[in-house]
Each structure stands twice: as C-alpha cells, then as structure tokens.
Write a protein that holds these residues in place. Structure first.
Motif, PDB file in Angstrom:
ATOM      1  N   ARG A  83      41.599  38.643  14.720  1.00 15.33           N
ATOM      2  CA  ARG A  83      41.736  37.342  14.055  1.00 15.33           C
ATOM      3  C   ARG A  83      41.125  37.334  12.652  1.00 15.33           C
ATOM      4  N   GLY A  84      41.172  38.471  11.996  1.00 19.21           N
ATOM      5  CA  GLY A  84      40.736  38.536  10.615  1.00 19.21           C
ATOM      6  C   GLY A  84      39.245  38.389  10.409  1.00 19.21           C
ATOM      7  N   ARG A  85      38.468  38.981  11.271  1.00 22.62           N
ATOM      8  CA  ARG A  85      37.001  38.926  11.150  1.00 22.62           C
ATOM      9  C   ARG A  85      36.433  40.338  11.036  1.00 22.62           C
ATOM     10  N   ASN A  86      35.134  40.397  10.747  1.00 24.94           N
ATOM     11  CA  ASN A  86      34.378  41.647  10.822  1.00 24.94           C
ATOM     12  C   ASN A  86      35.018  42.771  10.002  1.00 24.94           C
ATOM     13  N   GLY A  87      35.278  42.483   8.711  1.00 24.35           N
ATOM     14  CA  GLY A  87      35.817  43.504   7.827  1.00 24.35           C
ATOM     15  C   GLY A  87      37.312  43.483   7.671  1.00 24.35           C
ATOM     16  N   LEU A 132      41.600  38.598   5.429  1.00 22.11           N
ATOM     17  CA  LEU A 132      42.724  38.575   4.500  1.00 22.11           C
ATOM     18  C   LEU A 132      43.016  37.128   4.136  1.00 22.11           C
ATOM     19  N   LEU A 133      43.704  36.915   3.026  1.00 25.23           N
ATOM     20  CA  LEU A 133      43.992  35.550   2.595  1.00 25.23           C
ATOM     21  C   LEU A 133      44.806  34.796   3.646  1.00 25.23           C
ATOM     22  N   ALA A 134      45.789  35.462   4.228  1.00 19.05           N
ATOM     23  CA  ALA A 134      46.650  34.790   5.214  1.00 19.05           C
ATOM     24  C   ALA A 134      45.861  34.388   6.454  1.00 19.05           C
ATOM     25  N   THR A 135      44.933  35.219   6.900  1.00 14.71           N
ATOM     26  CA  THR A 135      44.147  34.870   8.083  1.00 14.71           C
ATOM     27  C   THR A 135      43.194  33.717   7.771  1.00 14.71           C
ATOM     28  N   GLU A 136      42.675  33.665   6.550  1.00 16.30           N
ATOM     29  CA  GLU A 136      41.788  32.560   6.180  1.00 16.30           C
ATOM     30  C   GLU A 136      42.564  31.254   6.083  1.00 16.30           C
ATOM     31  N   ALA A 194      44.750  24.794  -0.094  1.00 16.10           N
ATOM     32  CA  ALA A 194      44.360  25.346  -1.385  1.00 16.10           C
ATOM     33  C   ALA A 194      44.447  26.870  -1.372  1.00 16.10           C
ATOM     34  N   LEU A 195      44.003  27.489  -0.286  1.00 15.36           N
ATOM     35  CA  LEU A 195      44.125  28.939  -0.164  1.00 15.36           C
ATOM     36  C   LEU A 195      45.592  29.361  -0.138  1.00 15.36           C
ATOM     37  N   ALA A 196      46.412  28.582   0.564  1.00 10.88           N
ATOM     38  CA  ALA A 196      47.845  28.887   0.609  1.00 10.88           C
ATOM     39  C   ALA A 196      48.482  28.730  -0.769  1.00 10.88           C
TER      40      ALA A 196
END
Length: 276
Positions: free
Chosen positions: A222-226, A229-233, A250-252
C-alpha cells in the motif's frame, strides 16, 4: 458516432479531472454537501510541498521509476524487438513469451513476483541461499517492484517497436548497406530516426506510466516503507484512512500538471510532423 465516445470520455475522464482540480482548493470530508466545503486557496499545495512527509520521497521514487523504465526497460524492449524482427528461429515463441506479461494486470504481476521475492519460499532466496525480505525491506522493495514492472514494460515496448520496425521501408536499409554501412550504423543512422513517431509515443507512455504507477505497489504494501509514490498518496488521502479529499485532489492535480507537460510536448511534435 463521435457523440457517445465523447460523452463517455467526458463523464469518466474530463469531469472527474476538473472536479479534482476544483476540490483541491476546498476543505471537504467527502460526506457533507459541497455547499458547506470551506475554501482554503493554495493551502493544500503548500502543505504538500512543505509539511507532508511522504510528498518528496514519493516524487523521488517516481523519478527513479521513470529513470529505470526509460534507461533500462525501454532499451531492453527495443533490443528484443530488433532481435525478433530478424525472424530467426523461434522468434514467435519469444515474441509470445515477452508479450504475455502485457495482458496481465499489474496487481496480478505483483502476486506472480511474490512467488519470486518471498522471503521464506521465494525462488530468488532459494537460489541465492539468502533470507532477504525483498518486498518488506525498504532497502530492496523499490528495486524489487521495478524488476516486476519492467517485466511487463519490456513486452509493451517490444510490441510498439516491432510494429515500427515492420513499417520501415526495406529499401532504406538496402541503400545503407550498398553505401557500406554496418548493421549497427544502419540501425542508429537510418532505422531508428525513421521510427521517430514511435520513439515519441514510447517516451510519452513511459513517462505517464511511471507517474501513475500504482497497482503493483499497492498490492505489495500500500505504498509504505520505502515504496511511497504519488498515486498511492493520492489514494491514501482520498479513499484511504486519511480521508482528506481536498489534499488528495491537490496531489492528483500536481500529477495532472506533470503529465500534461509531456502530453503537450507530444501533441506539439505530432502537429509539427503533420504540418510538414
């Protein structure tokens, strides 16, 4: 005939994109009426670049992703296309084998490579005699994910370049051979420049795919621990545990702006070529 596809594209692509841009200037929890959303101006953008701890690591990881796809996976795909285009023995088998990962979803590819990267039962650790947690250790998981996604990207690039190579006029290669050019010089000075439109398409696709990389990483952790990525955030803030619609929008919007740069460059090049 154009009306229905245009309506579908507007409903599923353009309207949500415009809505994301608008929502990025409001504070909304996603449940109450939009009329009660509080305008915040550029607050979410300022917070993203100054306070949000995962933003710059995510940008860095996306850039690493782009560099790996562009400088490693894409040249390998081009090389495979050139070798298959020579129509040597067994080329149909290799073409099918390399293209097979393209028809699989990135989520499924993540599960497939889990069999390779598993710490306890993975093939790589069994061959190397190690017990590395390839998906769990932040020192390795980004590179493991890049290997898995390159497996698919190579086949996709190979298919595009193979189509481009089939469209090159054989007379150009023959003329270069008559002039004494070697096969390598013929490729880099004749064949590769002729495939300029394909090169531009591959460049744009590589950039956009690297920017919107999501499925594989989300399956891993799920986009954690290294693996931020922008899409996961974006997903974490809009539909995940954070539930901050405005900040995720805003990130999108930042992602949309970054991808639009290359799309505009692509359109400009295409229009210039058509004008010529």
């Amino acid at each position: 005939m154009m009306g229905i596809p245009t309506l579908v594209a507007a409903s599923l692509v353009w309207l949500p994109a415009i809505a994301s841009v608008v929502l990025s200037f409001f504070d909304w929890d996603g449940f109450g009426p939009l009329s009660e959303a509080e305008p915040v101006g550029l607050r979410w953008y300022e917070e993203a670049v100054t306070i949000y701890p995962a933003f710059w690591p995510a940008v860095q990881h996306n850039l690493i992703w782009l560099a790996a796809m562009f400088f490693v996976a894409t040249p390998i795909g081009l090389l495979c296309a050139v070798l298959i285009d020579r129509e040597a023995s067994g080329t149909k088998f290799y073409q099918t084998s390399l293209y097979l990962p393209v028809v699989l979803s990135m989520a499924l590819i993540g599960f497939v490579w889990q069999l390779m990267f598993s710490r306890d039962q993975g093939l790589i650790n069994a061959v190397l005699g190690t017990s590395i947690d390839w998906y769990g250790d932040s020192r390795y998981n980004l590179w493991a994910a890049l290997i898995a996604t390159s497996w698919r990207h190579v086949g996709y690039v190979m298919l595009l370049y193979l189509a481009g190579l089939k469209g090159v006029d054989p007379a150009l290669k023959e003329a270069a051979g008559i002039d004494g050019a070697s096969e390598i010089k013929t490729f880099f000075h004749v064949t590769f420049p002729v495939m300029f439109p394909i090169n531009v398409v591959v460049l744009v696709i590589t950039f956009i795919d690297s920017l919107r990389a999501f499925d594989l990483v989300w399956v891993i952790n799920r986009g954690r621990n290294g693996l931020e990525l922008l899409a996961t955030e974006v997903t974490r803030n809009i539909v995940g545990e954070a539930q901050r619609i405005g900040f995720g929008s805003a990130l999108a919007t930042i992602m949309l702006g970054m991808s639009s740069v290359f799309i505009l460059i692509y359109l400009r090049i295409v229009m210039r070529e058509e004008a010529r």
